[in-house]
Write an enzyme that holds these catalytic residues in place. Structure first.
Site, PDB file in Angstrom:
ATOM      1  N   SER A  30      63.712  64.065  14.529  1.00 13.86           N
ATOM      2  CA  SER A  30      64.364  64.981  15.476  1.00 13.86           C
ATOM      3  C   SER A  30      63.361  65.827  16.247  1.00 13.86           C
ATOM      4  O   SER A  30      63.656  66.967  16.600  1.00 13.86           O
ATOM      5  CB  SER A  30      65.332  65.902  14.724  1.00 13.86           C
ATOM      6  N   ASN A  32      60.907  65.971  19.840  1.00 12.12           N
ATOM      7  CA  ASN A  32      61.400  65.826  21.209  1.00 12.12           C
ATOM      8  C   ASN A  32      61.792  64.380  21.510  1.00 12.12           C
ATOM      9  O   ASN A  32      62.832  64.124  22.136  1.00 12.12           O
ATOM     10  CB  ASN A  32      60.387  66.355  22.221  1.00 12.12           C
ATOM     11  N   GLY A  34      62.580  62.027  19.187  1.00 12.39           N
ATOM     12  CA  GLY A  34      63.711  61.702  18.338  1.00 12.39           C
ATOM     13  C   GLY A  34      65.019  62.239  18.890  1.00 12.39           C
ATOM     14  O   GLY A  34      66.056  61.563  18.864  1.00 12.39           O
ATOM     15  N   PHE A 121      54.228  60.417   8.309  1.00 12.54           N
ATOM     16  CA  PHE A 121      55.298  60.741   7.364  1.00 12.54           C
ATOM     17  C   PHE A 121      56.203  59.555   7.042  1.00 12.54           C
ATOM     18  O   PHE A 121      57.095  59.681   6.207  1.00 12.54           O
ATOM     19  CB  PHE A 121      56.159  61.887   7.907  1.00 12.54           C
ATOM     20  N   LYS A 144      54.879  54.982  17.606  1.00 15.67           N
ATOM     21  CA  LYS A 144      53.723  54.329  18.226  1.00 15.67           C
ATOM     22  C   LYS A 144      52.503  54.475  17.324  1.00 15.67           C
ATOM     23  O   LYS A 144      52.243  55.543  16.785  1.00 15.67           O
ATOM     24  CB  LYS A 144      53.457  54.919  19.607  1.00 15.67           C
ATOM     25  N   ALA A 177      58.996  61.662  26.643  1.00 19.50           N
ATOM     26  CA  ALA A 177      60.246  62.151  26.056  1.00 19.50           C
ATOM     27  C   ALA A 177      60.994  63.114  26.966  1.00 19.50           C
ATOM     28  O   ALA A 177      62.208  62.985  27.159  1.00 19.50           O
ATOM     29  CB  ALA A 177      59.960  62.813  24.705  1.00 19.50           C
ATOM     30  N   LYS A 232      47.114  51.571  23.791  1.00 22.53           N
ATOM     31  CA  LYS A 232      46.978  52.233  25.098  1.00 22.53           C
ATOM     32  C   LYS A 232      46.390  53.626  24.958  1.00 22.53           C
ATOM     33  O   LYS A 232      45.746  54.133  25.890  1.00 22.53           O
ATOM     34  CB  LYS A 232      48.326  52.275  25.812  1.00 22.53           C
ATOM     35  N   ARG A 296      48.517  63.183  26.704  1.00 23.93           N
ATOM     36  CA  ARG A 296      47.725  64.095  25.872  1.00 23.93           C
ATOM     37  C   ARG A 296      46.352  63.518  25.532  1.00 23.93           C
ATOM     38  O   ARG A 296      45.371  64.263  25.457  1.00 23.93           O
ATOM     39  CB  ARG A 296      48.495  64.444  24.600  1.00 23.93           C
ATOM     40  N   GLN A 325      45.969  60.865  18.802  1.00 26.32           N
ATOM     41  CA  GLN A 325      46.175  59.496  18.347  1.00 26.32           C
ATOM     42  C   GLN A 325      45.149  58.521  18.902  1.00 26.32           C
ATOM     43  O   GLN A 325      44.768  57.561  18.232  1.00 26.32           O
ATOM     44  CB  GLN A 325      47.589  59.037  18.690  1.00 26.32           C
TER      45      GLN A 325
END
Length: 385
Positions: A30, A32, A34, A121, A144, A177, A232, A296, A325
């Protein structure tokens, strides 16, 4: 719409398909993204009532927030306001999307489980769901990234499948998102190629997500769809380094082209992926372009060059402590390539790793872009504007 090889499947003809039963949708996560996905699922559960049960349960990690001057539980506020005031403020979700604080309730009641939790998680969350899944249920991973260990590279859809004993497909694309939540048009790709015993058709899976503003194509290449969303970020870091050095559009285009080729090569070398996925579908080139134009990873890489600050510091300052990431994936990929003795086969990925972790001068990225002598010795040349 057509995919590659065989026709890509969309939800355009969903109303002509007679479902065997109405399916329940559950969303695990849950944030942004999600919440944006849950909004879409809720809209489609109402739009296709003969295919889906109306109520969409969304698992919310319970926390207390300040709301209208009071301390309230996030689930209570969501179910009252139909808005995720912490992670996606200002966006109204349909009232049939219900926040629940116990992921086990979502697991017990869903035929289609949509996973949208941070990748670090996912195993812990799945552990709570073991033994509770409905017979015949399937999953769709919107996570991702890839899971890397000494044993190799695994897709998060594979992690989910192994943990829960269900088939799990993948959704990925050029999907920011907040833009999706504001219903700004975009495309996405679903990788869904289940074994024969799975009794839910691809058209029905596509119909969970397809909206006038969220155009879905479903293809067979699960690995290609998943890897596009992971790799990417590494290329976006390289373009961010170029932005920090104030290199021009021509150079950044070269980085994107080389990066796309390495993404394609990785997917086809280590997975049974169709090479056209990366260039024909939103999960490939479209997601790459979006990330390179200001995501980001791009922003942090640019700041890394301009400020001289460490990536760890920039994660705290620009990402609120979230993991960058692109850098993390470059490290995972580099360690995997070492085990295969194939580091030299992926020079751009390797350069991003070396700049991020081994003090390579970002200016030396240009060396990676220059063709090897044997690649160009027989090429002619023409001048262009």
């Amino acid at each position: 719409m057509s995919g590659y090889g065989q026709q890509g499947v969309s939800a355009a003809n969903i109303d002509s398909i007679r479902p065997k039963k109405r399916l329940s949708i559950g969303v695990v996560g849950s944030g942004n993204w999600g919440t944006a996905i849950a909004k879409i699922c809720g809209e489609n559960a109402r739009a296709h009532g003969h295919h889906f049960r109306s109520k969409v349960r969304m698992w919310v990690f319970e926390e207390e927030i300040e709301y209208k001057g009071e301390k309230r539980k996030l689930t209570e506020v969501f179910n009252e306001a139909h808005e995720n005031v912490k992670y996606l403020p200002g966006i109204e979700c349909p009232p049939n999307v219900i926040a629940v604080p116990d992921v086990r309730e979502v697991a017990r009641r869903a035929d289609i489980l949509v996973f949208v939790v941070p990748h670090q998680f996912i195993e812990r969350v799945c552990d709570q769901m073991v033994g509770l899944i409905r017979p015949g249920a399937v999953g769709i991973s919107c996570i991702k990234g890839v899971a890397v260990s000494k044993e190799g590279v695994r897709l998060y859809s594979e992690v989910i499948s192994e943990k829960l004993g269900i088939y799990c497909g993948v959704l990925s694309g050029a999907n920011v998102a907040n833009e999706v939540a504001r219903e700004q048009f975009c495309e996405t790709t679903i990788g869904f190629n289940p074994p024969n015993e799975v009794d839910i058709p691809r058209e029905q899976i596509a119909a969970v997500f397809d909206r006038p503003y969220f155009s879905v194509v479903s293809v067979d290449d699960v690995a290609g769809v998943a890897l596009g969303g992971a790799l990417k970020n590494v290329v976006a870091m390289a373009v961010g380094f170029a932005d920090g050095l104030e290199w021009g559009g021509n150079t950044k285009a070269a980085i994107m082209r080389r990066g796309l080729l390495e993404m394609q090569k990785f997917a086809t070398t280590f997975f049974d992926s169709d090479p056209r996925t990366m260039v024909e579908q939103s999960c490939g080139i479209a997601d790459l372009v979006t990330s390179c134009l200001g995501g980001r990873n791009n922003r942090c890489a640019e700041a890394f060059v301009k400020t001289g600050k460490s990536l760890e510091t920039l994660e705290k300052e620009l990402l609120g402590g979230q993991l960058l990431q692109g850098a993390a994936t470059s490290k995972d990929v580099h360690e995997f390539l070492l085990t295969k003795d194939m580091v030299k086969d992926f020079p751009l990925f390797t350069a991003v790793y070396n700049i991020s972790y081994e003090d390579m001068d970002p200016k030396d990225l240009i060396i990676v872009l220059q063709p090897l002598k044997e690649d160009s010795e027989n090429e002619g040349g023409t001048e262009t504007e």
